[in-house]
Motif scaffolding. Structure first.
Motif, PDB file in Angstrom:
ATOM      1  N   LYS A 107       0.816  -1.206   0.000  1.00  0.00           N
ATOM      2  CA  LYS A 107       0.000   0.000   0.000  1.00  0.00           C
ATOM      3  C   LYS A 107       0.857   1.266   0.000  1.00  0.00           C
ATOM      4  CE  LYS A 107      -3.512   1.853   3.039  1.00  0.00           C
ATOM      5  NZ  LYS A 107      -4.637   1.526   3.887  1.00  0.00           N
ATOM      6  N   SER A 108       1.910   1.254   0.821  1.00  0.00           N
ATOM      7  CA  SER A 108       2.738   2.458   0.893  1.00  0.00           C
ATOM      8  C   SER A 108       3.489   2.675  -0.419  1.00  0.00           C
ATOM      9  CB  SER A 108       3.705   2.365   2.065  1.00  0.00           C
ATOM     10  OG  SER A 108       4.439   1.173   1.980  1.00  0.00           O
ATOM     11  N   ILE A 109       3.817   1.586  -1.095  1.00  0.00           N
ATOM     12  CA  ILE A 109       4.486   1.722  -2.394  1.00  0.00           C
ATOM     13  C   ILE A 109       3.525   2.371  -3.396  1.00  0.00           C
ATOM     14  CG2 ILE A 109       5.540   0.449  -4.315  1.00  0.00           C
ATOM     15  CD1 ILE A 109       6.424  -1.638  -2.285  1.00  0.00           C
ATOM     16  N   LEU A 110       2.259   1.954  -3.341  1.00  0.00           N
ATOM     17  CA  LEU A 110       1.261   2.523  -4.244  1.00  0.00           C
ATOM     18  C   LEU A 110       1.117   4.024  -4.003  1.00  0.00           C
ATOM     19  CD1 LEU A 110      -0.848   2.032  -6.429  1.00  0.00           C
ATOM     20  CD2 LEU A 110      -2.521   1.644  -4.642  1.00  0.00           C
ATOM     21  N   ILE A 111       1.093   4.415  -2.730  1.00  0.00           N
ATOM     22  CA  ILE A 111       0.952   5.841  -2.404  1.00  0.00           C
ATOM     23  C   ILE A 111       2.138   6.621  -2.973  1.00  0.00           C
ATOM     24  CG2 ILE A 111       0.848   7.515  -0.521  1.00  0.00           C
ATOM     25  CD1 ILE A 111      -0.564   5.421   1.146  1.00  0.00           C
ATOM     26  N   THR A 112       3.330   6.060  -2.810  1.00  0.00           N
ATOM     27  CA  THR A 112       4.524   6.722  -3.331  1.00  0.00           C
ATOM     28  C   THR A 112       4.459   6.824  -4.855  1.00  0.00           C
ATOM     29  OG1 THR A 112       5.640   5.558  -1.576  1.00  0.00           O
ATOM     30  CG2 THR A 112       7.028   6.748  -3.125  1.00  0.00           C
ATOM     31  N   LEU A 113       4.009   5.753  -5.500  1.00  0.00           N
ATOM     32  CA  LEU A 113       3.939   5.740  -6.965  1.00  0.00           C
ATOM     33  C   LEU A 113       2.982   6.805  -7.483  1.00  0.00           C
ATOM     34  CD1 LEU A 113       4.060   1.972  -7.947  1.00  0.00           C
ATOM     35  CD2 LEU A 113       5.740   3.753  -8.395  1.00  0.00           C
ATOM     36  N   ILE A 114       1.876   6.990  -6.750  1.00  0.00           N
ATOM     37  CA  ILE A 114       0.908   7.986  -7.191  1.00  0.00           C
ATOM     38  C   ILE A 114       1.535   9.378  -7.162  1.00  0.00           C
ATOM     39  CG2 ILE A 114      -1.231   9.138  -6.495  1.00  0.00           C
ATOM     40  CD1 ILE A 114      -2.311   6.405  -5.755  1.00  0.00           C
ATOM     41  N   ASP A 115       2.425   9.602  -6.195  1.00  0.00           N
ATOM     42  CA  ASP A 115       3.073  10.905  -6.078  1.00  0.00           C
ATOM     43  C   ASP A 115       4.172  11.121  -7.105  1.00  0.00           C
ATOM     44  OD1 ASP A 115       1.559  11.851  -4.105  1.00  0.00           O
ATOM     45  OD2 ASP A 115       2.908  11.349  -2.461  1.00  0.00           O
ATOM     46  N   LEU A 116       4.606  10.051  -7.713  1.00  0.00           N
ATOM     47  CA  LEU A 116       5.787  10.101  -8.566  1.00  0.00           C
ATOM     48  C   LEU A 116       5.722  11.206  -9.638  1.00  0.00           C
ATOM     49  CD1 LEU A 116       8.339   8.446  -8.390  1.00  0.00           C
ATOM     50  CD2 LEU A 116       7.521   7.064 -10.291  1.00  0.00           C
ATOM     51  N   PRO A 117       4.620  11.306 -10.408  1.00  0.00           N
ATOM     52  CA  PRO A 117       4.577  12.327 -11.464  1.00  0.00           C
ATOM     53  C   PRO A 117       4.787  13.739 -10.933  1.00  0.00           C
ATOM     54  CG  PRO A 117       2.804  10.767 -11.735  1.00  0.00           C
ATOM     55  CD  PRO A 117       3.415  10.470 -10.415  1.00  0.00           C
ATOM     56  N   LEU A 118       4.434  13.988  -9.660  1.00  0.00           N
ATOM     57  CA  LEU A 118       4.630  15.320  -9.107  1.00  0.00           C
ATOM     58  C   LEU A 118       6.106  15.580  -8.869  1.00  0.00           C
ATOM     59  CD1 LEU A 118       1.762  15.497  -6.457  1.00  0.00           C
ATOM     60  CD2 LEU A 118       1.843  16.554  -8.699  1.00  0.00           C
ATOM     61  N   ALA A 119       6.840  14.498  -8.608  1.00  0.00           N
ATOM     62  CA  ALA A 119       8.246  14.654  -8.256  1.00  0.00           C
ATOM     63  C   ALA A 119       9.135  14.670  -9.502  1.00  0.00           C
ATOM     64  CB  ALA A 119       8.661  13.529  -7.318  1.00  0.00           C
ATOM     65  N   ILE A 120       8.709  13.936 -10.523  1.00  0.00           N
ATOM     66  CA  ILE A 120       9.544  13.821 -11.724  1.00  0.00           C
ATOM     67  C   ILE A 120       9.419  15.072 -12.592  1.00  0.00           C
ATOM     68  CG2 ILE A 120       9.764  12.579 -13.914  1.00  0.00           C
ATOM     69  CD1 ILE A 120       9.146  10.068 -12.540  1.00  0.00           C
ATOM     70  N   SER A 121      10.498  15.490 -13.196  1.00  0.00           N
ATOM     71  CA  SER A 121      10.458  16.617 -14.128  1.00  0.00           C
ATOM     72  C   SER A 121       9.579  16.233 -15.320  1.00  0.00           C
ATOM     73  CB  SER A 121      11.872  16.920 -14.604  1.00  0.00           C
ATOM     74  OG  SER A 121      11.821  17.596 -15.836  1.00  0.00           O
ATOM     75  N   PRO A 122       8.687  17.143 -15.767  1.00  0.00           N
ATOM     76  CA  PRO A 122       7.759  16.827 -16.868  1.00  0.00           C
ATOM     77  C   PRO A 122       8.490  16.364 -18.127  1.00  0.00           C
ATOM     78  CG  PRO A 122       7.150  18.886 -15.842  1.00  0.00           C
ATOM     79  CD  PRO A 122       8.435  18.487 -15.216  1.00  0.00           C
ATOM     80  N   VAL A 123       9.699  16.905 -18.341  1.00  0.00           N
ATOM     81  CA  VAL A 123      10.440  16.495 -19.538  1.00  0.00           C
ATOM     82  C   VAL A 123      10.693  14.994 -19.509  1.00  0.00           C
ATOM     83  CG1 VAL A 123      12.553  16.822 -20.835  1.00  0.00           C
ATOM     84  CG2 VAL A 123      11.515  18.759 -19.654  1.00  0.00           C
ATOM     85  N   ILE A 124      11.061  14.508 -18.328  1.00  0.00           N
ATOM     86  CA  ILE A 124      11.331  13.071 -18.203  1.00  0.00           C
ATOM     87  C   ILE A 124      10.045  12.275 -18.395  1.00  0.00           C
ATOM     88  CG2 ILE A 124      12.136  11.287 -16.627  1.00  0.00           C
ATOM     89  CD1 ILE A 124      13.952  13.520 -15.442  1.00  0.00           C
ATOM     90  N   SER A 125       8.934  12.807 -17.878  1.00  0.00           N
ATOM     91  CA  SER A 125       7.648  12.132 -18.076  1.00  0.00           C
ATOM     92  C   SER A 125       7.371  11.940 -19.555  1.00  0.00           C
ATOM     93  CB  SER A 125       6.517  12.953 -17.443  1.00  0.00           C
ATOM     94  OG  SER A 125       6.849  13.328 -16.134  1.00  0.00           O
ATOM     95  N   GLY A 126       7.726  12.961 -20.356  1.00  0.00           N
ATOM     96  CA  GLY A 126       7.535  12.832 -21.797  1.00  0.00           C
ATOM     97  C   GLY A 126       8.518  11.852 -22.406  1.00  0.00           C
ATOM     98  N   MET A 127       9.763  11.943 -21.953  1.00  0.00           N
ATOM     99  CA  MET A 127      10.813  11.069 -22.481  1.00  0.00           C
ATOM    100  C   MET A 127      10.464   9.597 -22.328  1.00  0.00           C
ATOM    101  SD  MET A 127      13.574  12.662 -23.610  1.00  0.00           S
ATOM    102  CE  MET A 127      15.028  11.731 -23.174  1.00  0.00           C
TER     103      MET A 127
END
Lengths: 288, 584
Positions: A107-127
């Motif tokens: 469960k805690s891993i899922l919570i962290t994963l949901i937050d991931l896009p907020l932490a990652i630079s948008p450029v990397i999200s596109g990459m």
């Protein structure tokens, strides 16, 4: 006077609920500071947008939108938001439900994963998507063989936008649902209600304001996303340019009126979302 | 029967939170589940409602097995501690919810709603929102809502927990009236004994996931069977006493001769004396009841209707007091006196008084106190600090005495210490343990607890007896031990290997007999298992399966005892309680 001030501080100012001159001074000071700050940081830039857009008059402003590429960009942005926001709302609801109501391993891993896009630079999200679906990506060859295009096309833009915006609804709902607990749902179940009835009549009304706020945030980001979309879109005028991308292109071409006109539209759309939200809330409260 | 629970068990993270609970609740009965927080009472209630599944056992409502029926199909009404009203619906919508689920017509719904609001005295509140009501009113709405669909069973989970005293009392009365008017079977969960007394037809007391005792409020209060119930239901002085043919002896004085029965074997018992059954007077002659001791008043507290005293017993009295209700050990008695008594004899702190006891109740538990027995006083002292033994003593609110036997284990040697073995004798597990155990049993120890140095509080207790003569004593001891542990109880029936086919039928019957006797006579719920082979070997195999187990073995004869049990006892890792009932 020099002697009066300390005594006033010691006596009147510390007494709650007393309207002294010091009290009102402090009050106005705080309001003034907040307003000045707001004006400098928020209102001035926003005003600039509209001033620049209307610099050559209303005619020129309206004329900017007649450009077919601009119209295509507006259409693309709205289509993307229309597709992404409902999907992310459903996902956010499901994730928040799972996290708030059930205990499960990871469960805690899922919570962290949901937050991931907020932490990652948008450029990397596109990459990430280019690496997956690009010509030289993992699925690139397969996609080309089947004549499917994701990168530099609408599906890629939607995927990147979805990735960047999926935390918003879930983040709003998880703490809210955890705080509200399960009791009302359990009561509904013992009273004979089934799953759908419980969800629509008990859970949804309970979380509606949080949900609405999450949707508004999600929508604002979906329409305004620049970085991730920029990587996957390919900047093809009239085809894969969203509004933020189009603004940049116009600006780089020294078409300031055009750039700021589209920017003002984007701003107005954001303002409209907030107005709709407020109106829905208002009518909701008035009905109570 | 309206509600039948059969061996209901629920585990959470490996530990049982509801442990083998069996219970029958009759039609129209108001049953109160009483216990401290964490005793499993709320979990049990949720299991009846269907909101949490059980791991083992059966639940039936009005004869219909609902163990695997979804909560929404069970037809129960549940009231929560924090009301759980639908906050965005009006009172009317809340109450009509169950009716809307059932597609009842609007006019019929309105009629039923008005009926219910009248029942809970909230007429005219239909259009209010829950937030506009007081806590007491909200809970009334919750009761009305739970009753809307005419459930067969009403379940109340600490419904008064969040309310202040005055409202609480008022709502209690309302709920009792409603329950009587509808004749609906009701189960209320609470930790408040006063509430339980005020409302219940019958109370079931839970602790550590077990249903310890149940009965009418008055019976439970005046004749509790366990230490826990005695001290949880009101205040109680627990006193180690001796049952003699003349009556109950506390210290040097026999205080109660009422329970005289010449056939009774003289032994140590745990006596319960309620604070209101203690009498204090200026002198021994002024007492109207049996004299216990003299004492000094340590504390006087005025509590309104009653005066509460703490009296320290004076020297010369050997009656060792067990723990007080607040957990403070020591030789001081709790006494309460009415205004009338206070007027008759005024008391100040520091005053010397004579203490009498009007009524004594003896707990049927066979385990009274522990005696740590070892070859030297130093070893006995070390044993008395062994974690498991110390923990058991604390939970049982009893003391650990010490006894040094330098000749321990030496054949033909006599006991060094005077006097018989009292209570349960404890022995450290070491290399020569089986011989020492036999030595002690042959010299009069009846219940012998062998504790390994690192033994912890067990999660599972295996029970076995060799010979029918030890059966009822073993069950009584097991029941008494298990009341203080959250462990599950398993009776292991073992028969010789060669008779496997012939005895299987017979073995099963014996297991069932054992189970029902444990249930009926001692309130102990246990699982049963059938095995074939050598007793000590099979038990050792079963013990090797998991850590934190304990063994209780009943024996009737000591021939070849050391030889047979040396494998389990000598340097063993498991605590073992030997119940010996035979001629020494």
């Amino acid at each position: 006077m020099a002697a009066a001030l300390p005594s006033a501080l010691a006596g009147d100012a510390t007494r709650p609920g007393q309207r002294t001159w010091l009290h009102s001074l402090v009050r106005w000071l705080f309001i003034a500071v907040s307003l000045t700050f707001l004006a400098a940081v928020l209102l001035a830039p926003l005003a600039t947008v509209f001033v620049m857009a209307l610099a050559r008059g209303l005619q020129a402003y309206l004329h900017s939108f007649a450009d077919p590429d601009t119209a295509a960009a507006v259409r693309l942005t709205l289509t993307t938001a229309l597709a992404v926001v409902p999907i992310n709302t459903l996902f956010g609801l499901a994730a928040a439900w799972a996290i708030a109501k059930f205990e499960f391993p990871g469960k805690s891993i899922l919570i962290t994963l949901i937050d991931l896009p907020l932490a990652i630079s948008p450029v990397i999200s596109g990459m990430v998507f280019v690496l997956l679906f690009g010509l030289h990506g993992w699925f690139g060859v397969w996609l080309r063989e089947h004549d499917l295009s994701i990168i530099f096309a609408l599906p890629g833009i939607m995927l990147a936008t979805m990735f960047v915006t999926f935390p918003y609804v879930a983040r709003e709902l998880i703490p809210l649902m955890q705080q509200l607990g399960n009791d009302e749902e359990e009561a509904a179940i013992t009273l004979g209600a089934g799953g759908w009835m419980t969800f629509f009549h008990v859970t949804l009304p309970k979380i509606r304001w949080g949900l609405l706020y999450g949707v508004v945030l999600c929508n604002a980001r979906a329409m305004g996303e620049f970085g991730a979309v920029s990587v996957v879109s390919g900047h093809i005028r009239g085809l894969t340019n969203t509004m933020p991308l189009h603004i940049e292109i116009l600006y780089n071409e020294y078409n300031f009126v055009g750039a700021f006109a589209v920017a003002s539209l984007l701003t107005l759309l954001a303002a409209l979302t907030l107005v709709v939200k407020t109106l829905v809330e208002r009518t909701g409260y008035r009905r109570r | 029967m309206s509600i039948t629970l059969d061996q209901v068990t629920k585990h959470y993270a490996g530990a049982p939170v509801v442990n083998d609970v069996s219970l029958d609740i009759g039609d129209g009965e108001f049953f109160v589940l009483l216990g401290p927080s964490g005793s499993g009472k709320s979990t049990l209630l949720r299991a009846i409602a269907g909101l949490s599944a059980v791991d083992h056992g059966r639940i039936a409502l009005h004869g219909r097995d609902v163990t695997h029926v979804a909560a929404r199909k069970r037809g129960v009404g549940l009231v929560f501690q924090n009301y759980a009203l639908f906050r965005h619906m009006t009172v009317a919508e809340n109450i009509e919810f169950a009716l809307r689920v059932r597609h009842m017509r609007a006019t019929a719904r309105r009629q039923r709603r008005q009926e219910l609001l009248r029942l809970v005295a909230l007429e005219g509140m239909d259009q209010r929102l829950p937030a506009q009501l007081s806590g007491g009113q909200q809970q009334r709405v919750a009761v009305a809502r739970a009753l809307a669909h005419k459930p067969e069973v009403l379940l109340l989970d600490e419904p008064f927990g969040a309310l202040d005293a005055k409202i609480r009392e008022e709502l209690r009365r309302t709920i009792r009236q409603v329950q009587r008017a509808l004749g609906i079977t009701t189960v209320l969960v609470t930790h408040d004994q006063e509430e339980a007394f005020a409302m219940a037809d019958r109370i079931g007391v839970m602790n550590l996931g077990r249903l310890l005792e149940m009965g009418a409020p008055h019976d439970l209060y005046s004749r509790p069977a366990t230490r826990f119930v005695a001290t949880f239901l009101g205040a109680a002085n627990l006193i180690l006493a001796r049952r003699t043919p003349d009556g109950i002896q506390m210290g040097a004085n026999t205080v109660a001769a009422a329970e005289r029965s010449p056939g009774v074997e003289e032994r140590e018992v745990v006596a319960v004396v309620r604070p209101e059954e203690v009498e204090v007077a200026a002198s021994r002659d002024a007492l109207s009841s049996g004299y216990l001791a003299s004492g000094v008043v340590a504390e006087v507290v005025f509590t309104g209707a009653l005066e509460s005293l703490r009296v320290r017993l004076e020297n010369g009295v050997q009656a060792p007091l067990l723990a007080q209700p607040d957990g403070a050990a020591g030789a001081s008695l709790l006494v309460t006196r009415t205004q009338h008594e206070q007027r008759g004899f005024e008391i100040h702190p520091g005053q010397s008084v004579a203490i009498g006891v009007r009524r004594v109740h003896v707990l049927p538990t066979p385990l009274s106190s522990f005696t740590a027995c070892a070859a030297s006083p130093a070893l006995a002292d070390a044993l008395s600090r062994q974690p498991l033994l110390a923990e058991l003593a604390v939970r049982m609110k009893t003391r650990i005495a010490m006894r040094a036997e330098p000749q321990l284990g030496v054949p033909e040697a006599a006991c060094a210490a005077d006097g018989p073995f009292v209570g349960t004798t404890a022995l450290a597990s070491q290399t020569d343990c089986a011989h020492q155990a036999e030595w002690l049993l042959r010299r009069g120890a009846q219940d012998l607890l062998v504790v390994p140095e690192h033994a912890a509080v067990p999660q599972r207790v295996l029970i076995h007896w060799m010979g029918e003569g030890a059966r009822s004593a073993t069950l009584a001891v097991s029941a008494s031990v298990l009341r203080h542990l959250s462990a599950e109880a398993v009776y292991v029936g073992i028969f010789p290997e060669q008779s496997a086919r012939a005895r299987a039928q017979h073995g099963m019957r014996e297991l069932l007999d054992a189970r029902s006797e444990a249930q009926l006579a001692h309130g102990l719920e246990m699982r049963t298992e059938l095995r074939f082979g050598d007793v000590a070997q099979e038990l050792a195999l079963r013990l090797a399966e998991a850590p934190a187990q304990m063994l209780i073995v009943g024996v009737t004869e000591l021939t070849r005892f050391a030889e047979r049990f040396s494998g389990l006892l000598d340097g063993g890792q498991w605590p073992m309680l030997i119940v010996y009932r035979g001629s020494p």
